[in-house]
Design an enzyme around this catalytic site. Structure first.
Site, PDB file in Angstrom:
ATOM      1  N   ASP A  26     -10.847  -9.087   6.971  1.00  0.00           N
ATOM      2  CA  ASP A  26      -9.953 -10.056   7.617  1.00  0.00           C
ATOM      3  C   ASP A  26     -10.735 -10.899   8.608  1.00  0.00           C
ATOM      4  OD1 ASP A  26      -7.594 -11.325   8.234  1.00  0.00           O
ATOM      5  OD2 ASP A  26      -6.888  -9.770   9.610  1.00  0.00           O
ATOM      6  N   ARG A  30     -10.333 -17.393  10.916  1.00  0.00           N
ATOM      7  CA  ARG A  30     -10.676 -17.535  12.339  1.00  0.00           C
ATOM      8  C   ARG A  30     -12.156 -17.837  12.526  1.00  0.00           C
ATOM      9  NH1 ARG A  30      -7.610 -12.197  13.736  1.00  0.00           N
ATOM     10  NH2 ARG A  30      -7.434 -12.277  11.462  1.00  0.00           N
ATOM     11  N   ASN A  74      -1.237 -12.971  -0.309  1.00  0.00           N
ATOM     12  CA  ASN A  74      -2.228 -14.045  -0.135  1.00  0.00           C
ATOM     13  C   ASN A  74      -2.136 -15.026  -1.298  1.00  0.00           C
ATOM     14  OD1 ASN A  74      -4.972 -11.895   0.922  1.00  0.00           O
ATOM     15  ND2 ASN A  74      -3.485 -12.951   2.172  1.00  0.00           N
ATOM     16  N   ARG A  78      -0.403 -18.625  -0.127  1.00  0.00           N
ATOM     17  CA  ARG A  78      -1.387 -19.557   0.436  1.00  0.00           C
ATOM     18  C   ARG A  78      -1.436 -20.846  -0.398  1.00  0.00           C
ATOM     19  NH1 ARG A  78      -6.087 -16.486   3.713  1.00  0.00           N
ATOM     20  NH2 ARG A  78      -4.704 -14.895   4.558  1.00  0.00           N
ATOM     21  N   ARG A 196     -10.742  -2.030   9.306  1.00  0.00           N
ATOM     22  CA  ARG A 196     -10.156  -3.369   9.302  1.00  0.00           C
ATOM     23  C   ARG A 196     -10.931  -4.242  10.269  1.00  0.00           C
ATOM     24  NH1 ARG A 196      -4.276  -5.687   8.305  1.00  0.00           N
ATOM     25  NH2 ARG A 196      -4.848  -7.845   8.582  1.00  0.00           N
TER      26      ARG A 196
HETATM   27  C1  FPP Z   1      -8.862 -12.616   4.951  1.00  0.00           C
HETATM   28  O1  FPP Z   1      -9.184 -13.598   5.888  1.00  0.00           O
HETATM   29  C2  FPP Z   1      -9.684 -12.759   3.763  1.00  0.00           C
HETATM   30  C3  FPP Z   1      -9.225 -13.099   2.528  1.00  0.00           C
HETATM   31  C4  FPP Z   1      -7.800 -13.356   2.242  1.00  0.00           C
HETATM   32  C5  FPP Z   1     -10.129 -13.274   1.378  1.00  0.00           C
HETATM   33  C6  FPP Z   1     -11.288 -12.329   1.323  1.00  0.00           C
HETATM   34  C7  FPP Z   1     -12.355 -12.924   0.483  1.00  0.00           C
HETATM   35  C8  FPP Z   1     -13.683 -12.755   0.693  1.00  0.00           C
HETATM   36  C9  FPP Z   1     -14.219 -11.902   1.711  1.00  0.00           C
HETATM   37  C10 FPP Z   1     -14.700 -13.464  -0.126  1.00  0.00           C
HETATM   38  C11 FPP Z   1     -14.624 -13.280  -1.591  1.00  0.00           C
HETATM   39  C12 FPP Z   1     -14.497 -11.874  -2.023  1.00  0.00           C
HETATM   40  C13 FPP Z   1     -15.233 -11.333  -2.977  1.00  0.00           C
HETATM   41  C14 FPP Z   1     -15.010  -9.929  -3.386  1.00  0.00           C
HETATM   42  C15 FPP Z   1     -16.296 -12.078  -3.638  1.00  0.00           C
HETATM   43  P1  FPP Z   1      -8.076 -14.626   6.368  1.00  0.00           P
HETATM   44  O2  FPP Z   1      -8.215 -15.870   5.557  1.00  0.00           O
HETATM   45  O3  FPP Z   1      -6.725 -13.995   6.302  1.00  0.00           O
HETATM   46  O4  FPP Z   1      -8.534 -14.846   7.849  1.00  0.00           O
HETATM   47  P2  FPP Z   1      -7.621 -15.206   9.116  1.00  0.00           P
HETATM   48  O5  FPP Z   1      -6.684 -14.046   9.315  1.00  0.00           O
HETATM   49  O6  FPP Z   1      -8.618 -15.351  10.214  1.00  0.00           O
HETATM   50  O7  FPP Z   1      -6.915 -16.480   8.781  1.00  0.00           O
END
Ligand code: FPP
Length: 268
Positions: A26, A30, A74, A78, A196
């Site tokens: 996560d 940010r 998500n 999104r 997390r």
């Molecule tokens: C959460 O951050 C992250 C995700 C929804 C996507 C995770 C993807 C990756 C780490 C890269 C691709 C993965 C692989 C396995 C190649 P957020 O967007 O919810 O962050 P925020 O809470 O700060 O907005």
């Protein structure tokens, strides 16, 4: 291993490594916002964190690592542009990583409602998991379009179908093991440790059944800044915990939580 990673590794007890680690990645958005960059730049930077974490986990001998790449929520809630970007990023990761996964003897699998993903993505996923299926080292599971509640719904459906084939539920033994055997994670031990990133204190519909007794480690580090050394720090914290599975400590009392004790006290 870089020096800091080696320092933390030397403080670990290799006999008490978690057998399965689950990570809620996560903070990509940010991370990008702090740099005045678009959200997707955070996802792109998150791939380096995935690489480093997977490599360190395999190198130190963790048998199973499960990464929450994106949830059903998500994927459904999104903007399409962000979801499309994540799909492309995933495909690129899978194509680029097969070689390294094989070099590290890592087997790749997925959990989640795979059939709802675009067909081209499903094809890439299948190709990557097939290409690594003979490996015998760490099992890397990517949770894609995953929701723990949907997993439980699917387990109920599969159980009901098994009951129908076997002359009804009365003719079947149904216990915790039976439920586990119908989950997407069948065959995997439950995670000992869930990590997390980015400081949020939620499970966000991740492995709700399987995390019943997992130790929870929350770090403020945003996912794109997470590396193998932070994984080792999480394991170090896990090894300080006193796991009782609802029982009592050796003196017949529930010991004070280590998170409320100073390190000096915890060492006594
Ligand atoms: C959460 O951050 C992250 C995700 C929804 C996507 C995770 C993807 C990756 C780490 C890269 C691709 C993965 C692989 C396995 C190649 P957020 O967007 O919810 O962050 P925020 O809470 O700060 O907005």
């Amino acid at each position: 291993m870089e020096r800091k990673e080696t320092d933390v590794y030397l403080r670990l007890d290799p006999a008490r490594l978690p057998q399965h680690i689950a990570i809620i990645m996560d903070g990509n958005g940010r991370w990008a916002r702090r740099r005045h960059m678009p959200r997707v730049a955070g996802h792109r930077a998150g791939v380096a964190a995935v690489r480093s974490t997977v490599e360190t986990a395999a190198r130190i001998g963790i048998p199973a690592l499960t990464l929450y790449a994106f949830s059903e929520e998500n994927w459904k809630k999104r903007p399409k542009t962000e979801v499309d970007f994540l799909m492309r990023l995933l495909c690129r990761y899978l194509q680029a990583e097969i070689k390294t996964l094989n070099e590290n003897n890592i087997r790749l699998k997925y959990i989640g409602r795979q059939h709802e993903l675009p067909e081209s993505v499903q094809r890439e996923m299948e190709e990557a998991s097939d290409a690594t299926s003979k490996n015998t080292g760490m099992l890397l599971t990517l949770a894609l379009n995953y929701s723990a509640r949907s997993e439980i719904v699917d387990a109920f459906r599969s159980l009901a179908e098994a009951a129908a084939r076997n002359g009804g539920l009365d003719h079947m033994q149904v216990d915790e093991q039976t439920i586990s055997d119908h989950l997407y994670t069948r065959g995997l031990p439950d995670p000992d440790l869930v990590i997390r990133t980015s400081g949020e204190m939620r499970l966000s519909n991740f492995l709700l059944w399987q995390l019943a007794y997992a130790e929870i480690y929350v770090t403020q580090t945003l996912w794109p800044d997470f590396r193998g050394v932070q994984l080792l720090e999480g394991i170090e914290e896990y090894q300080k915990r006193d796991r009782r599975y609802g029982g009592l400590g050796p003196d017949g009392h529930a010991p004070q939580s280590t998170s409320h004790r100073t390190h000096a006290e915890a060492k006594r």
